[in-house]
Every structure is written in structure tokens, then in C-alpha cells.
Design an enzyme around this catalytic site. Sequence first.
Site, mmCIF file in Angstrom:
data_model
loop_
_atom_site.group_PDB
_atom_site.id
_atom_site.type_symbol
_atom_site.label_atom_id
_atom_site.label_comp_id
_atom_site.label_asym_id
_atom_site.label_seq_id
_atom_site.Cartn_x
_atom_site.Cartn_y
_atom_site.Cartn_z
ATOM 1 N N CYS A 77 1.159 -0.969 -0.124
ATOM 2 C CA CYS A 77 -0.380 -0.008 0.743
ATOM 3 C C CYS A 77 0.716 1.109 0.604
ATOM 4 C CB CYS A 77 -0.556 0.199 0.846
ATOM 5 S SG CYS A 77 -2.428 1.428 1.145
ATOM 6 N N HIS A 87 -4.014 -6.076 2.224
ATOM 7 C CA HIS A 87 -3.619 -6.075 2.892
ATOM 8 C C HIS A 87 -4.196 -7.941 3.138
ATOM 9 C CE1 HIS A 87 -2.477 -1.859 3.490
ATOM 10 N NE2 HIS A 87 -3.639 -1.627 3.040
#
Lengths: 450, 236
Positions: B95, B192
Site C-alpha cells: 500500500c 492487506h
Amino acid sequence: MKRLRNSLGIAAGKATGRTMKILGRTSTALPGYVAERIGNEPLKHYLHNRKYAKTILVTGTNGKTTTTMLIASVLRAAGYEVVNNGSGSNLTRGVLTALLNDAREGDKSTLLLEVDEASMPAVCAATKPDIIVVSNIFRDQLDRYGEVDTTRKLLEKALDLAPEAELVLCADDPHVVRLGSGEGRSVTYFGLNAPGLKALSHDHAGDVPVSPITGSPLTYTHRYFGHVGKYQAEDGSFKRPSPDASVEIITNEQSAQIVTLKLRGVEHPVVIRSGLIGTYNTYNLAAALAVGMSCGLDMSLIVEALQQKNTAFGRQETVYFQGQRCQFLLIKNPTGFNQVIQSFFQKQATAPVLIVINDNFADGKDVSWLWDAALEDLSTTGRIVVSGSRAYDMALRLEYAGKDCEVIEDPMEALREITAESVDEVFILPTYTALLDLRKQLSLKLEHSV
Amino acid sequence: MSRSKISILYLYPYEMNTYGDWGNVLVLQKRLEWRDYAVEVIEHRPGDKLTKRPDIIFFGGGQDSGQGLILSDLNKHARRLHDWINDGVATLAICGGYQLLGHEFITATGESLEGVGVFDITTRAESGRLIGNVVLTSDEFGTVVGFENHSGRTYLQSGMKSFGGVEKGGGNNGEDKKEGILYKSAIGTYLHGPLLPKNPQVADWLIARALGVSNKELVQLSDRFVDQARAVITAR
């Protein structure tokens, strides 16, 4: 037209509530939901001409429900009627449902609401609160809120909509303290002075706060959990305010703790003996006490009310199943999970534990939070059973934490299994919808604060 | 028998740590330890020195405020990180970390943040977030599962290989059905979950790269719960 739709919505919501009552069901959100579907801003409309002696809102990531319940106990002891949403149904529809189900108002009535952070702006605008309590700000269901900064900004926006409200804030959470910086705002701080208390060694749940004035990093002399503790900015631009209600001594007894507080300007310490265990509950007690002080209530009355047996929905609630004593400890986010570990699963623990993880909307659809919880620090000689729709995610987390566990996907089957053997106590750690399901299956009556 | 110590450089563990991303470091560490390697995790915080070449680099996702705290430090070490990754150091960036290893990140207010520039990507923030379970397929890793939650839209420059093709979810930008980047021994991704616990094949690929062996040479681990944990996501 707008007014008509709101009136219609409210009528329909009330009818829904009555129907559910006739059917023997407790409504926590549906009547409010119905009213919201028909009306535009039914909450605001409904509250427009209603008066309460006090309106109090309680928000923050953890501790809302228990703190609300404790405040209710204090207000009732002072002779007030309390209109509140005691089941943790804390979105606007839950707030509206509570109001539609309970029409009391006037000088002897108080409106006491626990409010989800995301619903705070709307609820603040509609209720015009006298007091707002903020417990702490942590990661919680990031799939719904985005980031922690977003949550804090939502609360800032909400407070701007209630400029007259007095604030009761946790001094030990820098994210919360930032909210009290508005000009001319009356703030009462509560906090903890417990040099012996240390965060779990694998506590990853905190966020790195910075000085709101200069952006300088904060350093901690004491860290109790996450980013909660005693702190100051490296450049001296920001520091923990000295609490008006400060917890000074915590003594643990068999299923009770004795909390000694020092109050600003008061010579004698205040002692509360409570059945609510754990650091997080000392914060809840201090917050409720601070609200009682803000309302100008007599201290002995406050203390007595806080000492009553108080358990909120699924929070240290005891049930018996197959003759076995079980205690529910709701877990919703890493910090809440860590506090349960810190309070119940340290070295001497022997209790078996059932962890039930669901990933429905109300639980948060993202289960990555399990990795931010300090499972490495969970210690018990009892067996560990995991269950729920994301049982295997929990099992995987425990495997990497070096803890042995068994998976039984069906929660009731898991409960039967873990209570088969007679022990002092079994702990059940469910997420929110897992708690609802288990309670429903156990046919427990929904009982809220007394 | 204990073999030589494997070092994991963990970039900005306090500033860039959200959605349990640190779990990736735990998985790398445990899977090495279970195979009898000693592991040293080096936490790098802003202001720390960065001199010793690590065996593995991990760079997690963070909030906007976290990114603000690390940018100047990251720029200071950009050259070195760039060289290490170009030189084949096993790397996982998630990310925010993934975005900052690219050329630039254009924020919601139009500000351009300069990245390390080792990934041939650019990212710009958009108002809508891509949130939900993700399933990818790739030649190297088969099926990869995870959870995405990002407002950044990332575009690979031509010739760059993605981490996987999107079967379910948004991916890099919600448009081109690509997710992440695979560059030498480095992976950048939005996933994630955290990523590695449910994708042990990706963890072992990074470990094999770090050890300079083939995947087949690694001792097989039991992975008792992985298949069922993955099945929950792929079944939806």
C-alpha cells in the site's frame, strides 16, 4: 413536504416498534431504520420540540457502552429518568429507535446516548448535547471509516456542531486531547496515574500521534496500552493535561477491583469498589464519575451508583451453560482485544477460552485487525477453541503467535465442547454479531443496565 | 543446526503500520525460524542510520499522517534503497510503502510526493476508495488472496509486470485488472490481510530469494490452517 415525510417516517417507526413488542421482540434498530427510510432527517425532526434536563453523548472507540451504562446508573441514583440506547445500537437509526420506544421527556428526564463516531455529526446536530464524553480513538473497522485520522476529524466536525457542549475527555489519549483545544470550551479531563502498569509487549494497536501544534513526535514516560499513557511532545509544544479526576491506585481482589481517585481541589481521595475488572474499566469508571461531577451531583451518591452491580451487553456478562459459568468478553478491535488479554490472560490464567470471529458488516469485513492484537501475550493453561465464520483466520493468527488451538466452526458446538469439562470459569470472546448469535441461541433475555 | 542470521529491514514500523501489516514480518520471521534460521529484525525509524544491506526489506502501509512523518527520512535513504532493490534484495512493500517506492504520489490536494523511484509506477489519490476482498492469479504464485482498502490509483509503466491479474476486487486502479508489481525480487501490492499469512507461497518465494535458493529447496512446512482460511475468501 419534508416535515410530512418525517412525521410519516416517525409514525411508521413507532408502529414498527409496537408491532415488534407485540411479537415479543426487542427492537434495537429497525424502527429507526424504517423512519429513516421514509423521512429525511427524522431524528432532528423528532427532537425539535422535546426537552430534557440534560443531554449527554458518549463516543470513542472503546468503552462507550460500559461508560454509558455507568452514567445511567449515576443519573438514576440522582432521581432522573434515563432515556438511552443501552444495547450498543449506536448508529443514528439505533438512537432514533431508543427515542421512539421511550417517549419520556421533561425536567426529570435525561437523554443519554452512546453514539458511533461516524454518527456523531448527525446526532450532535439533532440533540444539541450539554455534555460529550470521548473515551479514546483507536483503529476500529477501518473498512468502514478509512483511517484513524478520519475518525478524529469526524469527531472534530461533530464538536463544531455542538459549540456549547461541555467536554469530558480522556487525558491519556493524545488524539482525544486534541479535541479539547477549541477556544472557550469547558473541558473536564479524566486519566490514570499508574506507574506500575505496562502495555503488553506485543501491543501494536497504537498509532503514532504527533503534537497538533508543531507536528513534533510524542514521547511517553508511561504507556498503558496502544498510544494511551503519559506523553509529551519532544519539542514541548503539547503534553498530557493534568486530569481533573485521576485514578491513583488500583487494587485487585477476587472478581473486583478497588479504584482510588484524586479529584482536583478535593482533599480526600474517592474510593470505588467495582465488579468491573481491567484497566479499561478504571477509565470507564473515571469518565462516569467526571460526568457526575459535571452535572453537579453529590460525590457519595456518584460513588454508590458506580459500585452497584453493573454489566453491559456482552461486557463481562456472566451466563451459565450446561451448568458451567461462562463470561462474555466482547472483542471488536485490536485495542479491545489487548485489554481483555491484559486483564484476564496474564501468567496465572487457567481458564479455557472460546474465541468467535465473524466478519459481518457490524464486525468489520476486514479481519486483518486480528494481526494487530497481541495474541503472543495471551497466556492460559486452559484450552483455546476458535470458531465463527473467520475461525481459520484466528487459528492462523494463533499458529504464528505460537499458541495451540482447536477449530470448531459452529459456535454452539464449540460452546458445548468447551463447557463439557467442569472448570471455575470459561471465557467467551466473541465479535459483535457472534455475541448476538450466541445470546440468541442461548435464549437469553436482553437485559440492560438496571 | 543453526545457520547464518537472516536480517529483515522493517521500514518505519511505527509510522507505517496499519491493517496488521506487521504480520507480514512475523510470518517471514517465523517461517525462517521454523526452518532453523536465526532472524534479526532491524526496525528503521526516521532519523536512524541505514548502512547494512539486509536480506529482506519490508515496507508497510500507513495513514496519510504517517507518510508525512517519514518522507524526508525516506528521501535521505532513497538512493541506497533504490540500489538494493535493483540489485535483487527480496522486498515486500504494501500500500503506502508500495506507492512510495514508485516515482511519485500525487495527493488529493494535487501535491506531488517524490518516491524512491525504483518501481516504474505513478500513483494519484482519488476520492473513492477501493475496499474489499481481492483474489488474484499469477504464474509465479497461483491464486493470491487479500483485502484492499486504498484511495490511490496506481499505473504501471509499459513493460512492468504486475504481481497478479485481478479475478475479484479493484487492484491497482480499478481499470486495467492488474494488481501490484513484480520487479526482480521485489513485490509491491495493495493487499492487506495481512498478505503473507494466507499466501505462504509468496512468503516462501521471498525467503527463497533472500537465501538464494529455489523454492523446492526449502523445507516444507505443515501450514495447518491456510487452505481453509483462503477458502473463505475464494468462495465469496
